[in-house]
Design a protein around this motif. Sequence first.
Motif, PDB file in Angstrom:
ATOM      1  N   GLY A  59       1.996   9.037  23.013  1.00  0.00           N
ATOM      2  CA  GLY A  59       1.268  10.349  23.518  1.00  0.00           C
ATOM      3  C   GLY A  59       0.854  11.022  22.475  1.00  0.00           C
ATOM      4  O   GLY A  59       0.089  12.059  22.750  1.00  0.00           O
ATOM      5  N   ALA A  60       0.888  10.683  21.112  1.00  0.00           N
ATOM      6  CA  ALA A  60       0.434  11.665  19.998  1.00  0.00           C
ATOM      7  C   ALA A  60      -1.039  11.299  19.952  1.00  0.00           C
ATOM      8  O   ALA A  60      -1.656  12.168  19.041  1.00  0.00           O
ATOM      9  N   GLY A  61      -1.399  10.038  20.337  1.00  0.00           N
ATOM     10  CA  GLY A  61      -3.018  10.006  20.147  1.00  0.00           C
ATOM     11  C   GLY A  61      -3.103   8.940  19.013  1.00  0.00           C
ATOM     12  O   GLY A  61      -4.300   9.064  18.510  1.00  0.00           O
ATOM     13  N   ASP A 105       5.183  19.563  24.744  1.00  0.00           N
ATOM     14  CA  ASP A 105       4.207  19.465  25.768  1.00  0.00           C
ATOM     15  C   ASP A 105       2.862  18.714  25.713  1.00  0.00           C
ATOM     16  O   ASP A 105       2.606  18.132  26.650  1.00  0.00           O
ATOM     17  N   VAL A 106       2.573  18.499  24.593  1.00  0.00           N
ATOM     18  CA  VAL A 106       1.466  17.756  24.428  1.00  0.00           C
ATOM     19  C   VAL A 106       1.720  16.178  24.831  1.00  0.00           C
ATOM     20  O   VAL A 106       1.048  15.642  25.411  1.00  0.00           O
ATOM     21  N   LEU A 107       2.847  15.751  24.161  1.00  0.00           N
ATOM     22  CA  LEU A 107       3.108  14.503  24.405  1.00  0.00           C
ATOM     23  C   LEU A 107       3.386  14.315  25.905  1.00  0.00           C
ATOM     24  O   LEU A 107       2.966  13.055  26.213  1.00  0.00           O
ATOM     25  N   MET A 108       4.204  15.014  26.449  1.00  0.00           N
ATOM     26  CA  MET A 108       4.322  14.864  28.003  1.00  0.00           C
ATOM     27  C   MET A 108       3.012  14.941  28.737  1.00  0.00           C
ATOM     28  O   MET A 108       2.892  14.115  29.763  1.00  0.00           O
ATOM     29  N   ASP A 109       2.130  15.713  28.339  1.00  0.00           N
ATOM     30  CA  ASP A 109       0.940  15.861  28.993  1.00  0.00           C
ATOM     31  C   ASP A 109       0.303  14.457  28.808  1.00  0.00           C
ATOM     32  O   ASP A 109      -0.323  14.163  30.087  1.00  0.00           O
ATOM     33  N   ARG A 110       0.343  13.966  27.851  1.00  0.00           N
ATOM     34  CA  ARG A 110      -0.434  12.853  27.370  1.00  0.00           C
ATOM     35  C   ARG A 110       0.023  11.617  28.110  1.00  0.00           C
ATOM     36  O   ARG A 110      -0.477  10.748  28.875  1.00  0.00           O
ATOM     37  N   VAL A 111       1.273  11.551  28.049  1.00  0.00           N
ATOM     38  CA  VAL A 111       1.976  10.331  28.496  1.00  0.00           C
ATOM     39  C   VAL A 111       1.966  10.344  30.077  1.00  0.00           C
ATOM     40  O   VAL A 111       2.147   9.168  30.644  1.00  0.00           O
TER      41      VAL A 111
END
Length: 171
Positions: free
Chosen positions: A17-19, A111-117
Amino acid sequence: LVSRLGSRAIVFVGLMGAGKTSIGRRVAQALDLPFVDSDHEIETVSRLTVPELFERYGEPEFRALEHRVIERLVREGAGVVSTGGGAFMNAQTRTIVAEHAISVWLKADLDVLMDRVSKRQTRPLLKTADPRATMAKLMDDRYPTYAQADLTIESRDEKREVITAEVIEAL
Ligand code: S3P
């Protein structure tokens, strides 16, 4: 920049999820370099999906294949390689990457990681009762190792173009 890279690959590391894939692809496009995602390459050579590999052969087999695939990709030279989140945890993989590539850690908060995965639930490691707690644990376990990458770029919840430009600037 491309001439400064010589035959070295650019290798993206970091959590799910880091991109790594989306930024890696954009960096490759911008620099006119080939792009390969290691999970995708593993799926091509094994003719199985990553969840199928985990299920049928277990994580250790997946990790062994992952190491071989990344070793081949970075030895092949110039290009951009995005790796699966666990790849850089393998000491042999880190050695090969250090010898043949510039590594870039895309660092993001929970939050960013969970949002993306959560947009694509295909990660065997997150099939737990509490994926957020699992991700938090992975951050604790892995961040000291990811920090050994040559470059660290914060992958905030910001436009991908901005992060891509930051990577190119840092290289
Ligand atoms: C893993 C990350 C995944 C994939 C596998 C294991 C990990 O790749 O390799 O599910 O150990 O963090 P992404 O980081 O591309 O999701």
